[in-house]
Design a protein around this motif. Sequence first.
Motif, PDB file in Angstrom:
ATOM      1  N   GLY A  73       0.811  -1.208   0.000  1.00  0.00           N
ATOM      2  CA  GLY A  73       0.000   0.000   0.000  1.00  0.00           C
ATOM      3  C   GLY A  73       0.847   1.262   0.000  1.00  0.00           C
ATOM      4  O   GLY A  73       0.758   2.065  -0.932  1.00  0.00           O
ATOM      5  N   PRO A  74       1.710   1.426   1.009  1.00  0.00           N
ATOM      6  CA  PRO A  74       2.598   2.590   1.025  1.00  0.00           C
ATOM      7  C   PRO A  74       3.439   2.717  -0.236  1.00  0.00           C
ATOM      8  O   PRO A  74       3.647   3.806  -0.746  1.00  0.00           O
ATOM      9  N   MET A  75       3.940   1.579  -0.747  1.00  0.00           N
ATOM     10  CA  MET A  75       4.781   1.637  -1.944  1.00  0.00           C
ATOM     11  C   MET A  75       3.994   2.176  -3.131  1.00  0.00           C
ATOM     12  O   MET A  75       4.469   3.036  -3.867  1.00  0.00           O
ATOM     13  N   ASN A  76       2.797   1.668  -3.315  1.00  0.00           N
ATOM     14  CA  ASN A  76       1.995   2.128  -4.448  1.00  0.00           C
ATOM     15  C   ASN A  76       1.585   3.584  -4.288  1.00  0.00           C
ATOM     16  O   ASN A  76       1.471   4.310  -5.276  1.00  0.00           O
ATOM     17  N   GLU A  77       1.406   4.002  -3.042  1.00  0.00           N
ATOM     18  CA  GLU A  77       1.103   5.419  -2.826  1.00  0.00           C
ATOM     19  C   GLU A  77       2.275   6.298  -3.218  1.00  0.00           C
ATOM     20  O   GLU A  77       2.099   7.365  -3.808  1.00  0.00           O
ATOM     21  N   ARG A  78       3.483   5.818  -2.908  1.00  0.00           N
ATOM     22  CA  ARG A  78       4.659   6.602  -3.310  1.00  0.00           C
ATOM     23  C   ARG A  78       4.791   6.662  -4.824  1.00  0.00           C
ATOM     24  O   ARG A  78       5.207   7.658  -5.396  1.00  0.00           O
ATOM     25  N   ARG A  79       4.459   5.551  -5.462  1.00  0.00           N
ATOM     26  CA  ARG A  79       4.472   5.556  -6.924  1.00  0.00           C
ATOM     27  C   ARG A  79       3.517   6.612  -7.478  1.00  0.00           C
ATOM     28  O   ARG A  79       3.876   7.416  -8.333  1.00  0.00           O
ATOM     29  N   LEU A  80       2.305   6.587  -6.976  1.00  0.00           N
ATOM     30  CA  LEU A  80       1.299   7.516  -7.492  1.00  0.00           C
ATOM     31  C   LEU A  80       1.658   8.956  -7.152  1.00  0.00           C
ATOM     32  O   LEU A  80       1.458   9.856  -7.964  1.00  0.00           O
TER      33      LEU A  80
ATOM     34  N   LEU B 101      11.252   3.241  -9.191  1.00  0.00           N
ATOM     35  CA  LEU B 101      12.076   3.679  -8.074  1.00  0.00           C
ATOM     36  C   LEU B 101      11.532   3.299  -6.697  1.00  0.00           C
ATOM     37  O   LEU B 101      12.300   2.795  -5.859  1.00  0.00           O
ATOM     38  N   PRO B 102      10.257   3.508  -6.444  1.00  0.00           N
ATOM     39  CA  PRO B 102       9.766   3.139  -5.107  1.00  0.00           C
ATOM     40  C   PRO B 102       9.957   1.658  -4.810  1.00  0.00           C
ATOM     41  O   PRO B 102      10.126   1.259  -3.665  1.00  0.00           O
ATOM     42  N   MET B 103       9.952   0.833  -5.839  1.00  0.00           N
ATOM     43  CA  MET B 103      10.141  -0.593  -5.624  1.00  0.00           C
ATOM     44  C   MET B 103      11.606  -0.907  -5.356  1.00  0.00           C
ATOM     45  O   MET B 103      11.915  -1.724  -4.489  1.00  0.00           O
ATOM     46  N   LEU B 104      12.500  -0.283  -6.088  1.00  0.00           N
ATOM     47  CA  LEU B 104      13.923  -0.585  -5.938  1.00  0.00           C
ATOM     48  C   LEU B 104      14.514   0.035  -4.673  1.00  0.00           C
ATOM     49  O   LEU B 104      15.485  -0.483  -4.127  1.00  0.00           O
TER      50      LEU B 104
END
Lengths: 207, 207
Positions: free
Chosen positions: A60-67, A93-96
Motif C-alpha cells: 500500500g505505502p509503496m503504491n502510494e509513493r508511486r502515485l 524507483l519506489p520498488m527498488l
Amino acid sequence: MTGTREKILDAAERLFGKHGVAATSLRRVTSEAGVNLAAIHYHFGSKQDLLDQVILRKAGPMNERRLKLLEEFEAETAPVPVSVEKIVVAFVLPMLLMDKTPDFSRFLGRVHAEGLIPEIAQRNFQPMFDRFLEALHRALPEMSTGELAWKIHFAIGALAHSLTSRPHLAGGNEPDSPLAIATRLVAFLSNGFRAPVTLEREIEVNP
Amino acid sequence: MTGTREKILDAAERLFGKHGVAATSLRRVTSEAGVNLAAIHYHFGSKQDLLDQVILRKAGPMNERRLKLLEEFEAETAPVPVSVEKIVVAFVLPMLLMDKTPDFSRFLGRVHAEGLIPEIAQRNFQPMFDRFLEALHRALPEMSTGELAWKIHFAIGALAHSLTSRPHLAGGNEPDSPLAIATRLVAFLSNGFRAPVTLEREIEVNP
DNA sequence: GTCTATAGGGGGATAGAC
DNA sequence: GTCTATCCCCCTATAGAC
C-alpha cells in the motif's frame, strides 16, 4: 521492542524473498523470528494469510509513493504530458529503493516470479496499474492500451528479475548500487516503451 | 510408444512449468505420467537430478538453434555487424517457439524465475551467453560488457516473465499468438539494448 | 525394469494448559 | 498471547519381491 507479529512478518519477508514462498516452511520462519511455531497461526491463521499480510503491509505505502511521484511529475510539466522516462522512474524507483534493505523488493520480485500474487494483492495493485497505463497512453498516444499492457508486463518481468538476482556473467565486478541499477533499468525500459510495434510485418524466420 | 523415462520427463516439464518446481511433488509427476512412483528414482535418482535432466534434454538443442540463427544472420551481413534486432531475434525466438507446445519454454521461465538454474545448466548456457555478449558488443561498441550484461539480465527477466504469464490488465482480449508476443518482445528489448546509459547523471529524486 | 510396501522425516494446522 | 504436545497428511527416498 517490536512485537511478535512484526517479527514474524519481517522474517517471512526475508525468507520468502531469499528462498521462495513454496520452499520456505513456517517452521523456518518462526525459528528465524525467534518465536513459537503456534504464534504464526494465532496471529495469521494460515500460510496463505501470512503471505497476504506480508504483501499488504508494504504494498500500500509503496503504491502510494508511486502515485505521488507520478502526480508530482505531472504537476511539473502540465499541461504537457509527462515523459516516458519519468513515468518509468515513478514506477520503478519506489520498488527498488523501498526501505534501507532490499528485503521487501526481493520478496515482491519472488512473489511475482512465482505467479502467486493473490487476489487480495491484485485488487491492491490494479488501480495503480490503471493509473500508469493511462499516463503512458498520454505520453505515447499512438499505442493501443493492449500494446502498452504487454510492455508493462515485460517491464515487470525485468524489474522482478533484477530484484531477485544479478548477472552471473563475466564482466565488471563493481558492487552496483541500487541507484545504479535503477538508472540502467530506467534507461532500458523507457526505450523499450518507446519502441514502435510493427505487428503487420511479423518476424520472418524458418524455425 | 514413448518409454517411461520420456513420459516422466514430459510430465515433469509440464508440471514444473505450470506450478513451479518447489510446489510440484514427484507423486504428481508420476501420477500425471501414468507410471509408478519408484520409477522416478530408478531412472533419475532424485528430484534434483530429474530437474537437471529436464533442462538438459532440450536446452542443448535450443541453444544450438540460437547460435545457428545468429551465425546465419552474421553470414548474411558480413563484414557489417549484425543489427541489434537480429541478435535479439536469435536469442528470443528459439525459446518462444520451442516445440509445438509452450511447455519447455514455460518450464525454463519458471526455473529462471525461481533462481534454480543449477550449475550443470549454468555450464550449458555460459558459452551461448558469451557468444551473444560478444555479438552485442560488436553491434553496440560504445557500451561496456558490464552494461550489456545487465541489459541481457533485464531481457532474460522480461522473457521469462512473458513465458510464464500474460498481462492481467484491462485491454484487448485477443489470444496473442506466440509469434505476436515474440514480435512485441523483440521490439521492446531491441530498443532497450540501444538505450544509452547515462550513469554519470543518475536519477535525482527525494524518496 | 517395474511394482508394493514402508521407512523416515517435515510439513501445516490445532487443542489445551498456562 | 504464548507455550507444549500432537494430529495427520504428504513428501522424498529406499528395500526387496517379481
